[in-house]
Design a protein around this motif. Sequence first.
Motif, PDB file in Angstrom:
ATOM      1  N   LYS A  92      -0.464  -3.577  -9.544  1.00  0.00           N
ATOM      2  CA  LYS A  92       0.112  -4.772  -8.935  1.00  0.00           C
ATOM      3  C   LYS A  92       0.318  -5.871  -9.980  1.00  0.00           C
ATOM      4  O   LYS A  92      -0.592  -6.236 -10.714  1.00  0.00           O
ATOM      5  CB  LYS A  92      -0.790  -5.291  -7.820  1.00  0.00           C
ATOM      6  CG  LYS A  92      -0.251  -6.548  -7.138  1.00  0.00           C
ATOM      7  CD  LYS A  92      -1.181  -7.040  -6.042  1.00  0.00           C
ATOM      8  CE  LYS A  92      -0.636  -8.319  -5.400  1.00  0.00           C
ATOM      9  NZ  LYS A  92      -1.544  -8.833  -4.339  1.00  0.00           N
ATOM     10  N   SER A 133       0.840  -1.184   0.000  1.00  0.00           N
ATOM     11  CA  SER A 133       0.000   0.000   0.000  1.00  0.00           C
ATOM     12  C   SER A 133       0.884   1.245   0.000  1.00  0.00           C
ATOM     13  O   SER A 133       1.674   1.452   0.917  1.00  0.00           O
ATOM     14  CB  SER A 133      -0.912   0.007   1.231  1.00  0.00           C
ATOM     15  OG  SER A 133      -1.679   1.192   1.273  1.00  0.00           O
ATOM     16  N   SER A 144      -2.957   0.469  -6.662  1.00  0.00           N
ATOM     17  CA  SER A 144      -3.035  -0.989  -6.509  1.00  0.00           C
ATOM     18  C   SER A 144      -3.342  -1.683  -7.829  1.00  0.00           C
ATOM     19  O   SER A 144      -3.074  -2.871  -7.988  1.00  0.00           O
ATOM     20  CB  SER A 144      -4.090  -1.357  -5.462  1.00  0.00           C
ATOM     21  OG  SER A 144      -5.384  -0.964  -5.912  1.00  0.00           O
TER      22      SER A 144
END
Length: 386
Positions: free
Chosen positions: A210, A195, A207
């Motif tokens: 990712k 985070s 995010s």
Amino acid sequence: MGGTQSLALQQGKGPHQVGCTDVMVGHTWQGLLLRLFYPCLPQGGAEQPLWIPRYEYCAGLANLTLLSCSAPLISLALGSCRVPVSWNGPFKPCSTGYPLIIFSHGLGAFRTLYSSVCLELASWGFVVAALEHRDHSASATYFCTAEDGREEWIPYQQVPQGQKEFYFRKKQVHQRAEECVRVLRLLEDISSGKSVPNVLHQDFSLSMLKGSIDLSRVTVMGHSFGGVTAVLALVKEPRFSAGHPSCCRCAVALDAWMFPLENALYPEVTKPVLFINSEKFQTPESIAKMKRLSSRNSQTKIITILGSVHHSHTDFTFLTGKLFSLIFGARGTLDPYKGLEITSQAALAFLQKHLNLQEEFAQWDNLLEGIGDSVVPEAPFCHPNL
């Protein structure tokens, strides 16, 4: 005012639509501020970001050109110019991961002034992190304090009186290269799913990145002061060395200003560099420094784009009004779109070779040897046929 001023940037020619967002981490000058360009999903009616994001950057440009009274004029003429990308557009996932380009701006510039080349490369399937340096080489930049979110602005700084320019710029270029390393660490954290709070609270979740950045395929790219920053970044830190899972394999230097790189570092630059020079900026001394690197590595290439000037690598060359083009010395005789095409195609061919990409960029390999329309090997004053 020399005619209507507008920024005639084109959408990328690659197969991907391009989105972008701004990222700020940390609450001191030691944090980072960057603009991310990335492949995105189609989005109808998407907002396009401003080219010059804040009035303070107009003031910085005005001070830099010694036309301090012209900040309102710059803001009036250019403040509404926008970049043809999707602001905070939905990230396009990639199971194999997009290769990463860390981009370093030139002296007196900032993160958005190379949007043309950054969005073009992103359209071919790269994540491009355009950094805004905090070494007093940007025309302006800022960070937000933790206590009250107050903005602290970092102005451009001239070489202090009585100080030799080499030592002042050497300190800056080392800070700049370290900031490039920190960008790599940041993208490592984001890609691994950690985070990472974005101080700017954009409507874009980091995010989403990712697992979608290939950190085994990283390069550093930059213009002028940013060009030599990219070269120094290759040797600055162990994770930029071969063998580390996150490593920078090469650099692309656009009209690099080689002056601040100390002689002792040249033997340490073992990885390939692509030098793409303009016709009107480089000196024989600077070319000789580039050739020191190419003599140690046959994969290091030096080419020159004929008809180009130093600012041909910036977005200023795409300003349609005559006044600001004259102020910034932004136009050579070569069509700016042709110049961008040569730059991006040469860079893509070089990156395919050294990042082991499975694309069709090898079709432009001739450019790496200085073979093609408006391009020559090395520099005109070094070229035997000119």
